[in-house]
Design a protein around this motif. Structure first.
Motif, mmCIF file in Angstrom:
data_model
loop_
_atom_site.group_PDB
_atom_site.id
_atom_site.type_symbol
_atom_site.label_atom_id
_atom_site.label_comp_id
_atom_site.label_asym_id
_atom_site.label_seq_id
_atom_site.Cartn_x
_atom_site.Cartn_y
_atom_site.Cartn_z
ATOM 1 N N GLU A 1 0.799 -1.219 0.000
ATOM 2 C CA GLU A 1 0.000 0.000 0.000
ATOM 3 C C GLU A 1 0.835 1.273 0.000
ATOM 4 N N SER A 2 2.148 1.158 0.227
ATOM 5 C CA SER A 2 2.992 2.351 0.193
ATOM 6 C C SER A 2 3.903 2.386 -1.035
ATOM 7 N N THR B 1 -6.436 2.986 4.515
ATOM 8 C CA THR B 1 -5.407 2.063 4.013
ATOM 9 C C THR B 1 -5.961 1.157 2.908
ATOM 10 N N LEU C 1 -5.942 3.205 -0.215
ATOM 11 C CA LEU C 1 -4.548 3.355 -0.631
ATOM 12 C C LEU C 1 -4.053 2.118 -1.371
ATOM 13 N N SER C 2 -4.343 0.947 -0.825
ATOM 14 C CA SER C 2 -3.822 -0.295 -1.405
ATOM 15 C C SER C 2 -4.453 -0.611 -2.752
ATOM 16 N N ARG D 1 -0.643 6.458 -5.377
ATOM 17 C CA ARG D 1 -0.579 6.215 -3.930
ATOM 18 C C ARG D 1 0.156 7.334 -3.206
ATOM 19 N N VAL E 1 -1.481 9.218 -0.012
ATOM 20 C CA VAL E 1 -1.003 9.045 1.362
ATOM 21 C C VAL E 1 -0.614 10.393 1.964
ATOM 22 N N SER F 1 6.581 6.436 1.645
ATOM 23 C CA SER F 1 6.310 6.992 0.327
ATOM 24 C C SER F 1 7.304 8.097 -0.027
#
Length: 414
Positions: A17-18, A232, A235-236, A243, A247, A264
């Protein structure tokens, strides 16, 4: 070859996710570096950075009048109900038009307030056309009671368009509070939440195949209930190049979000260093202040991303009835580039680079060498992230129970 393996190892250690690079680009860059075709590798990096920096993010929020839609939009934007530019709350919906709300710090992020489908005469398919469905990255469908047939039909129509949507049930804090007041002896928070979730799910399942995912949130506490999980999840499921901006858009209200921001930003700084083709040894001597002056604007942005800008700190200090200078004295980042305890910035930087290299073999030991600005930015990002985490425990911080500390490396350095 060492260059390729170091690049691969660096990005593999970030949570999905990051990650701000797509798997396709990671494979391409690794392939080019393995064959020592750095020109093509840097071309891919340049294009990826362009997409990351310029990616627009459009979030559609829809729901009936009175569901807390405007308050939800303000919560996501980190804007108070009475702040300039806030989405108006407590008003009757009188328009069928979509209304854009820009993020106050990230102009490429827009939240769109769409009228609830029950407020219009359009069937779901026509509603999406009228509301310019193709311009959004995802839809958030909001209810404050139970989700209705219209909400489920809208979700079905969005699915046909192969777009993502999320069901959000707001005002959970009010429901839980009311239940506790009315049934103080038998009150059980988890059972109340389970009942609300089940009621929403039952109404949606009548029109949807499978069990829909529902997020229970309080618009007035974005760190509680399912709000962090919603963020989250969004985001993912975004494309990798979007992303980064998303974030940064999130409020720094949980340690997980703060660490995702840290990760990130570190990836972007890493890519920028590679783009510049900085493959020379690190000149630690000389006029290091020149690098700091050139990075002032960048550091101001980092402070803003982590909620450490002057306006944010003034609000925190006001809330705790504490002078802002007292608050800053307890933080690390304001003193990072000053000489304290006879330790110069060069000494701090040497320790930082040595720590990275000794713990993991880092870029230095792997044979990749960057300018001082790379390490200065990483040092500042770590310090800012650690301060943001410390501010989550403001009472302990102000009572000297939390000591300012040298930047702690993120998980992938441990």
């Amino acid at each position: 070859m060492a260059w390729a393996s170091s690049f691969d190892a660096f990005f593999k250690n970030f949570k999905r996710e990051s990650q701000i690079l797509s798997e396709e680009n990671i494979i391409l860059i690794k392939s080019y570096t393995e064959t020592n075709n750095l020109q093509k590798a840097l071309s891919v990096i340049h294009n990826a950075l362009r997409d990351i920096e310029n990616a627009p993010l459009n979030i559609a929020v829809t729901g009936e009048t009175g569901t807390g839609k405007s308050t939800f939009i303000n919560a996501l934007r980190g804007v108070g109900q009475e702040d300039i530019g806030a989405a108006p709350t407590g008003v009757t919906e009188t328009t069928w038009e979509r209304i854009p709300y820009l993020h106050p710090k990230l102009p490429q992020v827009t939240l769109w307030d769409l009228p609830g489908i029950g407020s219009t005469s359009f069937p779901p398919e026509n509603y999406l056309t009228e509301m310019k469905f193709g311009r959004y990255d995802f839809f958030i469908i909001i209810s404050a009671t139970r989700f209705k047939e219209n909400d489920a039909q809208l979700a079905k129509a969005i699915t046909k368009m192969k777009m993502n949507f999320y069901f959000v049930r707001t005002k959970i804090d009010i429901d839980v509070d009311n239940e506790q007041k009315s049934k103080p002896k038998t009150f059980n928070k988890e059972k109340v939440l389970m009942k609300i979730r089940g009621d929403c799910s039952r109404h949606l399942q009548k029109a949807l195949s499978g069990e829909p995912r529902i997020f229970l949130v309080s618009n007035f506490d974005v760190s509680d209930f399912d709000f962090p999980e919603l963020e989250t999840t969004l985001l993912s499921e975004l494309p990798a190049h979007k992303r980064h901006v998303f974030v940064l858009f999130l409020n720094s209200v949980t340690e997980e979000i703060i660490n995702l921001k840290r990760d990130s930003l570190k990836q972007k700084v890493f890519l920028e260093a590679l783009k510049a083709g900085v493959l020379a040894t690190i000149p630690l001597g000389g006029m290091i202040m020149d690098d700091i002056e050139n990075l002032d604007e960048t550091f101001d942005l980092y402070k803003s991303y982590f909620g450490l800008d002057d306006a944010s700190l003034r609000n925190i200090a006001k809330k705790f009835n504490t002078p802002v200078n007292t608050l800053k004295a307890r933080l690390r980042f304001p003193h990072l580039f000053t000489q304290m305890n006879n330790e110069s910035l060069e000494d701090k930087l040497r320790k930082y680079i040595h720590h990275i290299s000794s713990v993991t073999g880092g870029p230095v030991a792997a044979g990749i060498y960057f300018k001082k600005s790379y390490y200065l930015q990483n040092l500042f990002i770590d310090a800012a992230a650690n301060d943001a985490i410390a501010l989550l425990n403001k009472e302990d911080l102000l009572e000297n129970k939390v000591e300012p500390y040298i930047s702690k490396p993120p998980d992938y350095w441990e």
